[in-house]
Motif scaffolding. Structure first.
Motif, PDB file in Angstrom:
ATOM      1  N   ILE A 159       0.853  -1.191   0.000  1.00 60.10           N
ATOM      2  CA  ILE A 159       0.000   0.000   0.000  1.00 60.10           C
ATOM      3  C   ILE A 159       0.888   1.240   0.000  1.00 60.10           C
ATOM      4  N   TYR A 205       0.636   4.903   0.870  1.00 56.78           N
ATOM      5  CA  TYR A 205      -0.170   5.906   1.563  1.00 56.78           C
ATOM      6  C   TYR A 205       0.213   7.326   1.162  1.00 56.78           C
ATOM      7  N   LEU A 259      -7.151   3.579  -5.867  1.00 54.33           N
ATOM      8  CA  LEU A 259      -7.072   2.169  -5.528  1.00 54.33           C
ATOM      9  C   LEU A 259      -8.078   1.435  -6.402  1.00 54.33           C
ATOM     10  N   TYR A 303      -5.489   6.106  -0.538  1.00 56.71           N
ATOM     11  CA  TYR A 303      -4.213   5.460  -0.833  1.00 56.71           C
ATOM     12  C   TYR A 303      -4.394   4.593  -2.079  1.00 56.71           C
ATOM     13  N   SER A 304      -3.274   4.127  -2.603  1.00 51.82           N
ATOM     14  CA  SER A 304      -3.291   3.232  -3.765  1.00 51.82           C
ATOM     15  C   SER A 304      -2.303   2.104  -3.501  1.00 51.82           C
ATOM     16  N   LEU A 305      -2.007   1.342  -4.525  1.00 50.43           N
ATOM     17  CA  LEU A 305      -1.026   0.270  -4.410  1.00 50.43           C
ATOM     18  C   LEU A 305       0.209   0.624  -5.229  1.00 50.43           C
ATOM     19  N   CYS A 359      -6.327  -8.598   3.304  1.00 48.57           N
ATOM     20  CA  CYS A 359      -5.938  -7.218   3.602  1.00 48.57           C
ATOM     21  C   CYS A 359      -6.679  -6.733   4.849  1.00 48.57           C
ATOM     22  N   GLY A 382      -0.243  -3.984   2.878  1.00 49.31           N
ATOM     23  CA  GLY A 382      -0.410  -4.360   1.483  1.00 49.31           C
ATOM     24  C   GLY A 382      -1.650  -5.189   1.283  1.00 49.31           C
TER      25      GLY A 382
END
Length: 154
Positions: A12, A14, A21, A32-34, A99, A144
């Motif tokens: 992840i 942040y 995401l 947040y995204s990956l 997750c 993650g």
């Protein structure tokens, strides 16, 4: 009958507030995204790997890397590329997402519908479960997301 097993995981990110995401081709409204060069859709990456397990064509290696470098960062395109090598019919796909965050449950039906569309199968042939793993792994601790996929073809 053949079975393909696929797995993928991403950390992840942040810090990157601009990237969305995306899981199973569906946008989540998180802040947040990956981490990834692509959209980071770990669900579609694991599906791509499961298809590769059947076809023996390593899509998420050089092929997807080249696609990404040319500006194709949507993971749905990687699945479509993997499907070009699949001669068998997909009869079922099952996946487990681990997750802490985001909450997967509210998006499962939307994800199932989208994955069925991408794979051109019936929605009732797409199984999705989710777990926090009781916080025992880095994924369950919120660092993650990990996905395991089992793909059955005939």
């Amino acid at each position: 009958m053949k079975v393909g097993i696929g797995q993928d995981s991403h950390r992840i990110d942040y810090e990157n507030k601009e990237k969305k995401l995306v899981l199973g081709g569906i946008e989540f409204q998180e802040d947040y995204s990956l981490s990834a060069n692509s959209d980071g859709d770990v669900v579609l990456h694991a599906i791509t790997n499961a298809i590769s397990g059947v076809t023996c064509q390593n899509i998420l290696g050089k092929i997807a890397d080249d696609m990404c470098k040319s500006g194709i960062t949507g993971s749905e395109e990687y699945v479509k590329e993997a499907l070009k090598y699949l001669k068998e019919k997909i009869v079922h796909i099952s996946m487990s997402i681990e997750c802490k965050t985001p909450k997967i449950g509210p998006k499962i039906e939307e994800m199932r519908k989208n994955i069925a569309r991408i794979l051109q199968i019936e929605e009732n042939c797409v199984g999705i479960t989710a777990t926090t793993g009781e916080g025992l792994t880095e994924f369950g601790k919120g660092n993650g997301i990990s996905v395991f996929v089992c793909l059955t073809v005939e």
